[in-house]
Structures are given as structure tokens and as C-alpha cells.
Scaffold this motif. Structure first.
Motif, PDB file in Angstrom:
ATOM      1  N   HIS A 101       0.824  -1.213   0.000  1.00  0.00           N
ATOM      2  CA  HIS A 101       0.000   0.000   0.000  1.00  0.00           C
ATOM      3  C   HIS A 101       0.859   1.263   0.000  1.00  0.00           C
ATOM      4  O   HIS A 101       0.497   2.246  -0.637  1.00  0.00           O
ATOM      5  CB  HIS A 101      -1.021   0.004   1.155  1.00  0.00           C
ATOM      6  CG  HIS A 101      -0.431  -0.268   2.493  1.00  0.00           C
ATOM      7  ND1 HIS A 101      -0.310  -1.534   3.008  1.00  0.00           N
ATOM      8  CD2 HIS A 101       0.083   0.562   3.423  1.00  0.00           C
ATOM      9  CE1 HIS A 101       0.253  -1.485   4.196  1.00  0.00           C
ATOM     10  NE2 HIS A 101       0.506  -0.214   4.472  1.00  0.00           N
ATOM     11  N   PHE A 102       2.008   1.248   0.682  1.00  0.00           N
ATOM     12  CA  PHE A 102       2.874   2.437   0.653  1.00  0.00           C
ATOM     13  C   PHE A 102       3.519   2.588  -0.719  1.00  0.00           C
ATOM     14  O   PHE A 102       3.586   3.697  -1.265  1.00  0.00           O
ATOM     15  CB  PHE A 102       3.947   2.372   1.742  1.00  0.00           C
ATOM     16  CG  PHE A 102       4.823   3.597   1.751  1.00  0.00           C
ATOM     17  CD1 PHE A 102       4.355   4.795   2.256  1.00  0.00           C
ATOM     18  CD2 PHE A 102       6.101   3.552   1.212  1.00  0.00           C
ATOM     19  CE1 PHE A 102       5.151   5.942   2.236  1.00  0.00           C
ATOM     20  CE2 PHE A 102       6.903   4.689   1.193  1.00  0.00           C
ATOM     21  CZ  PHE A 102       6.428   5.888   1.706  1.00  0.00           C
ATOM     22  N   LEU A 103       3.995   1.502  -1.294  1.00  0.00           N
ATOM     23  CA  LEU A 103       4.610   1.566  -2.623  1.00  0.00           C
ATOM     24  C   LEU A 103       3.608   2.038  -3.675  1.00  0.00           C
ATOM     25  O   LEU A 103       3.956   2.821  -4.569  1.00  0.00           O
ATOM     26  CB  LEU A 103       5.204   0.207  -2.988  1.00  0.00           C
ATOM     27  CG  LEU A 103       6.380  -0.240  -2.110  1.00  0.00           C
ATOM     28  CD1 LEU A 103       6.768  -1.676  -2.435  1.00  0.00           C
ATOM     29  CD2 LEU A 103       7.562   0.703  -2.250  1.00  0.00           C
ATOM     30  N   GLU A 104       2.359   1.604  -3.554  1.00  0.00           N
ATOM     31  CA  GLU A 104       1.314   2.061  -4.479  1.00  0.00           C
ATOM     32  C   GLU A 104       1.055   3.558  -4.304  1.00  0.00           C
ATOM     33  O   GLU A 104       0.927   4.302  -5.280  1.00  0.00           O
ATOM     34  CB  GLU A 104       0.015   1.284  -4.244  1.00  0.00           C
ATOM     35  CG  GLU A 104      -1.109   1.725  -5.152  1.00  0.00           C
ATOM     36  CD  GLU A 104      -2.421   1.014  -4.862  1.00  0.00           C
ATOM     37  OE1 GLU A 104      -3.479   1.597  -5.181  1.00  0.00           O
ATOM     38  OE2 GLU A 104      -2.408  -0.100  -4.316  1.00  0.00           O
ATOM     39  N   TYR A 105       0.984   4.013  -3.055  1.00  0.00           N
ATOM     40  CA  TYR A 105       0.812   5.448  -2.767  1.00  0.00           C
ATOM     41  C   TYR A 105       1.940   6.257  -3.400  1.00  0.00           C
ATOM     42  O   TYR A 105       1.701   7.266  -4.065  1.00  0.00           O
ATOM     43  CB  TYR A 105       0.749   5.661  -1.250  1.00  0.00           C
ATOM     44  CG  TYR A 105       1.081   7.059  -0.804  1.00  0.00           C
ATOM     45  CD1 TYR A 105       0.148   8.087  -0.881  1.00  0.00           C
ATOM     46  CD2 TYR A 105       2.347   7.365  -0.305  1.00  0.00           C
ATOM     47  CE1 TYR A 105       0.468   9.380  -0.471  1.00  0.00           C
ATOM     48  CE2 TYR A 105       2.670   8.642   0.109  1.00  0.00           C
ATOM     49  CZ  TYR A 105       1.731   9.647   0.021  1.00  0.00           C
ATOM     50  OH  TYR A 105       2.053  10.925   0.416  1.00  0.00           O
ATOM     51  N   LYS A 106       3.192   5.841  -3.199  1.00  0.00           N
ATOM     52  CA  LYS A 106       4.336   6.578  -3.747  1.00  0.00           C
ATOM     53  C   LYS A 106       4.260   6.643  -5.271  1.00  0.00           C
ATOM     54  O   LYS A 106       4.481   7.711  -5.854  1.00  0.00           O
ATOM     55  CB  LYS A 106       5.658   5.931  -3.303  1.00  0.00           C
ATOM     56  CG  LYS A 106       5.974   6.121  -1.844  1.00  0.00           C
ATOM     57  CD  LYS A 106       6.204   7.560  -1.459  1.00  0.00           C
ATOM     58  CE  LYS A 106       7.573   8.033  -1.834  1.00  0.00           C
ATOM     59  NZ  LYS A 106       7.879   9.394  -1.343  1.00  0.00           N
ATOM     60  N   ALA A 107       3.946   5.527  -5.905  1.00  0.00           N
ATOM     61  CA  ALA A 107       3.874   5.501  -7.368  1.00  0.00           C
ATOM     62  C   ALA A 107       2.718   6.359  -7.877  1.00  0.00           C
ATOM     63  O   ALA A 107       2.865   7.095  -8.861  1.00  0.00           O
ATOM     64  CB  ALA A 107       3.736   4.068  -7.860  1.00  0.00           C
ATOM     65  N   SER A 108       1.589   6.293  -7.200  1.00  0.00           N
ATOM     66  CA  SER A 108       0.390   7.014  -7.640  1.00  0.00           C
ATOM     67  C   SER A 108       0.485   8.516  -7.433  1.00  0.00           C
ATOM     68  O   SER A 108      -0.187   9.280  -8.117  1.00  0.00           O
ATOM     69  CB  SER A 108      -0.845   6.494  -6.897  1.00  0.00           C
ATOM     70  OG  SER A 108      -1.039   5.135  -7.163  1.00  0.00           O
ATOM     71  N   THR A 109       1.289   8.955  -6.476  1.00  0.00           N
ATOM     72  CA  THR A 109       1.345  10.384  -6.146  1.00  0.00           C
ATOM     73  C   THR A 109       2.625  11.072  -6.628  1.00  0.00           C
ATOM     74  O   THR A 109       2.754  12.284  -6.463  1.00  0.00           O
ATOM     75  CB  THR A 109       1.211  10.604  -4.626  1.00  0.00           C
ATOM     76  OG1 THR A 109       2.302   9.963  -3.957  1.00  0.00           O
ATOM     77  CG2 THR A 109      -0.119  10.070  -4.106  1.00  0.00           C
ATOM     78  N   SER A 110       3.537  10.344  -7.222  1.00  0.00           N
ATOM     79  CA  SER A 110       4.848  10.927  -7.556  1.00  0.00           C
ATOM     80  C   SER A 110       4.735  12.168  -8.449  1.00  0.00           C
ATOM     81  O   SER A 110       5.478  13.128  -8.255  1.00  0.00           O
ATOM     82  CB  SER A 110       5.762   9.885  -8.189  1.00  0.00           C
ATOM     83  OG  SER A 110       5.229   9.454  -9.421  1.00  0.00           O
ATOM     84  N   ALA A 111       3.796  12.175  -9.389  1.00  0.00           N
ATOM     85  CA  ALA A 111       3.645  13.336 -10.272  1.00  0.00           C
ATOM     86  C   ALA A 111       2.893  14.479  -9.598  1.00  0.00           C
ATOM     87  O   ALA A 111       2.883  15.603 -10.111  1.00  0.00           O
ATOM     88  CB  ALA A 111       2.937  12.929 -11.557  1.00  0.00           C
ATOM     89  N   MET A 112       2.273  14.222  -8.456  1.00  0.00           N
ATOM     90  CA  MET A 112       1.507  15.240  -7.739  1.00  0.00           C
ATOM     91  C   MET A 112       2.382  16.025  -6.762  1.00  0.00           C
ATOM     92  O   MET A 112       2.066  17.172  -6.426  1.00  0.00           O
ATOM     93  CB  MET A 112       0.374  14.585  -6.938  1.00  0.00           C
ATOM     94  CG  MET A 112      -0.610  13.822  -7.760  1.00  0.00           C
ATOM     95  SD  MET A 112      -1.794  12.987  -6.662  1.00  0.00           S
ATOM     96  CE  MET A 112      -2.789  12.139  -7.868  1.00  0.00           C
ATOM     97  N   VAL A 113       3.439  15.392  -6.274  1.00  0.00           N
ATOM     98  CA  VAL A 113       4.281  15.966  -5.220  1.00  0.00           C
ATOM     99  C   VAL A 113       5.330  16.875  -5.850  1.00  0.00           C
ATOM    100  O   VAL A 113       6.185  16.425  -6.617  1.00  0.00           O
ATOM    101  CB  VAL A 113       4.949  14.862  -4.382  1.00  0.00           C
ATOM    102  CG1 VAL A 113       5.871  15.466  -3.330  1.00  0.00           C
ATOM    103  CG2 VAL A 113       3.889  13.984  -3.723  1.00  0.00           C
ATOM    104  N   ARG A 114       5.248  18.160  -5.515  1.00  0.00           N
ATOM    105  CA  ARG A 114       6.237  19.132  -6.011  1.00  0.00           C
ATOM    106  C   ARG A 114       7.501  19.137  -5.167  1.00  0.00           C
ATOM    107  O   ARG A 114       8.585  19.367  -5.670  1.00  0.00           O
ATOM    108  CB  ARG A 114       5.634  20.526  -6.036  1.00  0.00           C
ATOM    109  CG  ARG A 114       4.588  20.692  -7.102  1.00  0.00           C
ATOM    110  CD  ARG A 114       4.171  22.138  -7.186  1.00  0.00           C
ATOM    111  NE  ARG A 114       3.347  22.356  -8.362  1.00  0.00           N
ATOM    112  CZ  ARG A 114       2.702  23.475  -8.591  1.00  0.00           C
ATOM    113  NH1 ARG A 114       2.786  24.484  -7.734  1.00  0.00           N
ATOM    114  NH2 ARG A 114       1.974  23.613  -9.679  1.00  0.00           N
TER     115      ARG A 114
END
Length: 114
Positions: A78-91
Motif C-alpha cells: 500500500h505504501f509503494l502504491e501510494y508513492k507511485a500514484s502520487t509521484s507526479a503530484m508531489v512538487r
């Protein structure tokens, strides 16, 4: 999970999110926090907050039982999925390491009273 072997790990994550994607980010963050609390014994607390009047500035207060629990958390699906899913959102992301002085909550007080 084995019992904690060291002192608690407490850190603060300071993130800045693309304002156009803030609602999507918050949904993914909520899902990740819920899974971490439900599935990981060593994740003791995760509190996510937005800076008042700057909703794109997110702060996450994290408490882990020990360094092993923190390292295990980083490897969960679940953490790895969160990181992958949000990487383009995090400035930006800044992790603030802390030295706990006192960690307490109402649940601690209620357990002591019993």
C-alpha cells in the motif's frame, strides 16, 4: 510483527502538492493512511494536515514503534502504491527527523486509569 526493539521513530513529512491535483492526492493519502494503521502493528500514528490557507502544503506526523517498523512500512504494497500514484503530484518533499521528548495521547491516559 516482533515486539519493538528500539525507541519510537517520529518524523514530520512536509510536502507541497500540485494545487490542480490536491483532491486526488488527499484521496490517495487517506487510503494509504487507513491501510497503514489497519495492517501494520508498528505504525502507531499517522496524522495528515494541511497548512491553513495553503491547502497544497501538507504535513504528515508519523510515529513508528521503532526503526524496523519504519523500514517495514516503506516496503508494504500500500505504501509503494501510494508513492507511485502520487509521484507526479508531489512538487517537494522534506522529511524532518525528530527526537521525541514526550509522546502521549488520551488513549494512554485511559489505559493508565484502568
Amino acid at each position: 510483527m516482533p515486539p519493538p526493539t528500539g525507541k519510537p521513530i517520529v518524523r514530520i513529512a512536509e510536502l507541497e502538492i500540485d494545487p490542480e491535483q490536491i483532491e486526488s492526492y488527499k484521496a490517495l493519502l487517506s487510503r494509504e493512511i487507513e491501510a497503514s494503521i489497519r495492517l501494520e502493528e508498528g505504525v502507531l500514528a499517522l496524522y495528515a494536515l494541511a497548512v491553513k490557507e495553503s491547502p497544497e502544503k501538507i504535513r504528515i506526523f508519523e510515529v513508528y514503534a521503532d526503526q524496523g517498523a519504519y523500514q517495514a512500512h516503506l516496503r508494504t504494497p500500500h505504501f509503494l502504491e501510494y508513492k507511485a500514484s502520487t509521484s507526479a503530484m508531489v512538487r517537494s518533499l522534506r522529511l524532518v527527523e525528530t527526537e521525541p521528548i514526550v509522546l502521549a495521547d488520551k488513549l494512554d491516559d485511559q489505559r493508565r486509569l484502568r
